[in-house]
Design an enzyme around this catalytic site. Structure first.
Site, PDB file in Angstrom:
ATOM      1  N   CYS A  88      11.150 -22.621 -30.478  1.00 42.20           N
ATOM      2  CA  CYS A  88      11.854 -22.051 -29.325  1.00 42.20           C
ATOM      3  C   CYS A  88      13.365 -22.174 -29.461  1.00 42.20           C
ATOM      4  O   CYS A  88      14.111 -21.675 -28.621  1.00 42.20           O
ATOM      5  CB  CYS A  88      11.387 -22.743 -28.052  1.00 42.20           C
ATOM      6  N   CYS A 211       6.325 -24.236 -15.061  1.00 42.43           N
ATOM      7  CA  CYS A 211       6.258 -23.753 -16.452  1.00 42.43           C
ATOM      8  C   CYS A 211       6.987 -22.424 -16.595  1.00 42.43           C
ATOM      9  O   CYS A 211       6.879 -21.552 -15.734  1.00 42.43           O
ATOM     10  CB  CYS A 211       4.803 -23.529 -16.853  1.00 42.43           C
ATOM     11  N   SER A 212       7.677 -22.256 -17.712  1.00 48.19           N
ATOM     12  CA  SER A 212       8.233 -20.942 -18.022  1.00 48.19           C
ATOM     13  C   SER A 212       7.090 -20.040 -18.482  1.00 48.19           C
ATOM     14  O   SER A 212       6.085 -20.515 -18.979  1.00 48.19           O
ATOM     15  CB  SER A 212       9.309 -21.071 -19.104  1.00 48.19           C
ATOM     16  N   ILE A 214       5.161 -16.465 -20.348  1.00 46.14           N
ATOM     17  CA  ILE A 214       5.058 -15.713 -21.609  1.00 46.14           C
ATOM     18  C   ILE A 214       5.833 -14.405 -21.397  1.00 46.14           C
ATOM     19  O   ILE A 214       5.593 -13.697 -20.420  1.00 46.14           O
ATOM     20  CB  ILE A 214       3.578 -15.395 -21.914  1.00 46.14           C
ATOM     21  N   LYS A 333      12.743 -20.455 -16.766  1.00 42.34           N
ATOM     22  CA  LYS A 333      11.765 -20.366 -15.681  1.00 42.34           C
ATOM     23  C   LYS A 333      11.747 -18.984 -15.041  1.00 42.34           C
ATOM     24  O   LYS A 333      10.681 -18.375 -14.900  1.00 42.34           O
ATOM     25  CB  LYS A 333      12.103 -21.437 -14.626  1.00 42.34           C
ATOM     26  N   HIS A 337      10.794 -16.512 -21.065  1.00 41.89           N
ATOM     27  CA  HIS A 337      11.092 -17.277 -22.286  1.00 41.89           C
ATOM     28  C   HIS A 337      10.471 -16.607 -23.518  1.00 41.89           C
ATOM     29  O   HIS A 337       9.460 -17.083 -24.045  1.00 41.89           O
ATOM     30  CB  HIS A 337      10.574 -18.708 -22.093  1.00 41.89           C
TER      31      HIS A 337
END
Lengths: 390, 390
Positions: A88, A211-212, A214, A333, A337
């Site tokens: 990442c 969570c970020s 997809i 977020k 991402h």
């Protein structure tokens, strides 16, 4: 070693782009950045592209050449194009390689881009592909996924420092609020602490709103030697510092799982190169792949003492108008991402802020900004410090 | 821009290493190169690692950090480590990034390594993974594999220039002969033209002995500023030129499929930087992923006129003792081709030759050598020129 400036910047819309391909979105970013810089393809000496896993997500490696080709820079111009990868942190790494390549004198005008197309994943699932950023033999094969790894960090942070689920939720609430004012963000809706706390649990204590997501997306920057930057733009943004550091790939090998030493060392190196400290930063984009990651980041970057990040967020210090506005873009977020693109998008948001072009999310008078990009659970970190003045 | 020298070099045994892991072999290469240079891990400022597809072959990305960790350079030292990828040119690319990083002044002592573990492939086949180096949408999805793509190049070369299957076979015979004298080579047996021509057909006109094999292996170089190289070794080898170029990713989009324009432009850039031409090269390692690729390479690098490569090989000009010895290591054909490692191994063989340490395959009096690394069917090429004198 020559100083380097950013003379062009562009980020595509981030989101689930079922109708667009990997190559479509990265070409949009590259062309957009060149138009922003007012330079043509024939001026480009080299390209660097951050991409975590074209191989797993779209069964395509050799990403550098592919992008040069589809940008019209291969046949005829034969522009060198290099893909770099650090999970990442691939975008931040492409930025750093582009900077070094201009600094070295090998190249003058360079494109540093990042791209990921995550919604087309075929033979493997997205979580499995992303788990390749962790230690496959000692983590992935034992069933650990990234929400699980960051949940362990969160649980330890709570136990050691009293950080609360409400404080984690505040990170998501702030970033969604900032995202409402960012036209490229995947999510542009406000959420509440209650909504986060009542959302489904992914890996205790992380709810889905911790969570970020997809995401598909791409971003690009155009770099030039600082002494020539004013030939191209009235608002060049200067690279003041660049730091990179590694740590153990597996979380269980770390000295302290609530501190990302790679972030600490990358920041130390970037601050030293820039000759400044955390107090001099006016605005920061940090790597909030999970809400706990933003709390660790603001501590590891020196904005607040270790362990006090949760309270610091709760008290509004990281909001726009606060002591140190963090993730004005909406962060990972709310922006989403797309893993290889994130590091470039973060730098592009700092460019927006330092140019004074961030619209409703503008931090007034921002002169120095910081971008912080993490790979995996912290085995790689990149920190870049950018300035309005050379 | 600072001049750069190679002060250490190491290549693992190449072959099918069922008993060893990805991380084992790359650590062996890194430690070996550091021992050869006589420097410790605490001296390393940065690492660059070429790897085509850890994601597909061993389900592991984030290769840079992984290798820093397993080399003891992550925890404590936090050495920045960067993975680069350009398919089978990933090794050459790691070498170039390492050079630029020292040239820029960002780093002094840098490790440039390459690694591929191809025999552990799980969810996808090796051919399918390798096809990710071509255009997945317009080639791979239509069923094209690399033997098929290079077979088309060979067929066209035969039609346009009268190149024969016997001439292709001569490339393999020469490289196997050289390989018999290389302790790291996967194949150390002599073969004959008849054996090649009577071996099974993979993609007409390429027999199995026209193809490089599937291989595990790793290699590493240690780089330093040229002005400091003599502090570390009595036989530094200097980087005289570095060239990189891109071309269309799909073969069908090329101007002429028998010429790899990326090789032509990468060579032109490297020769210009070194201030020399093809006639000045004493020894060369070129990218013979298939026998036809070596014939195209010696033409594209300017050792012989386009179309005359087959005859040039047949007449013995590329053998040790000939006009321009090519692939003294045994090349990809006999050494094997762990795709991410090959570009570093090529440079390491030139280091062996220029140091006068190549044993029975030594080219007498070699002062200037060239390494040529290709990605895919020629969408990326790198050419490096090394010299015994600065």
């Amino acid at each position: 070693m020559r100083d380097v400036a950013i003379i062009g910047s562009y980020t595509t819309k981030f989101g689930e782009m079922w109708e667009r391909s990997f190559r479509d979105i990265v070409v949009e970013a590259g062309v957009g950045a060149l138009e922003d810089a007012g330079v043509g393809g024939e001026s480009i000496d080299s390209m660097f592209v951050g991409n975590m896993s074209g191989g797993q997500f779209v069964e395509q490696e050799h990403i550098g050449a592919l992008i040069a080709d589809y940008s019209g820079l291969a046949a005829g111009l034969h522009v060198p194009s290099t893909r770099v990868e650090a999970a990442c942190a691939s975008g931040g790494l492409a930025f750093r390689q582009g900077i070094q390549s201009v600094a070295s004198g090998y190249n003058d005008i360079v494109v540093a881009a990042g791209v990921e197309k995550m919604t087309d994943v075929s033979s493997v699932g997205a979580s499995s592909a992303l788990a390749a950023a962790a230690d496959r033999e000692w983590e992935g094969m034992m069933g650990a996924t990234f929400p699980g790894l960051y949940a362990m960090i969160a649980r330890m942070h709570m136990q050691q420092y009293g950080t609360t689920s409400e404080q984690l939720a505040q990170v998501a609430v702030k970033n969604h609020k900032n995202g409402t004012n960012n036209p490229i963000a995947q999510y542009r809706n406000n959420i509440t602490v209650d909504k986060v706390l009542n959302s489904i649990m992914v890996a205790d204590p992380l709810h889905i709103f911790d969570c970020s997501p997809i995401t598909d997306g791409a971003a690009a920057l155009v770099l030039a030697p600082a002494e020539e930057a004013h030939k191209y733009t009235d608002t060049p943004i200067y690279v003041k510092g660049s730091g990179q550091a590694s740590d153990t790939i597996a979380l269980h090998d770390r000295r302290d799982i609530t501190t990302l030493d790679a972030s600490v060392y990358a920041a130390k190196r970037a601050y030293e190169m820039a000759g400044i400290g955390p107090d001099d930063i006016d605005v920061a984009e940090v790597h909030d792949c999970f809400t706990i990651a933003e709390i660790c980041a603001i501590e590891d970057l020196g904005f607040v003492k270790k362990g006090q990040g949760g309270r610091f967020v709760e008290d509004g210090n990281t909001a726009i108008g606060g002591k140190i506005p963090v993730n004005t873009s909406g962060g990972l977020k709310a922006c989403g991402h797309p893993v290889g693109a994130t590091g470039i998008k973060q730098a592009a948001e700092i460019v927006n802020q330092l140019r004074g072009e961030a619209g409703k999310r503008q931090v007034e008078g921002a002169k120095i900004g910081l971008a912080h990009n993490v790979g995996g659970s912290g085995a790689t970190a990149l920190v870049h410090i950018l300035g309005r003045e050379r």
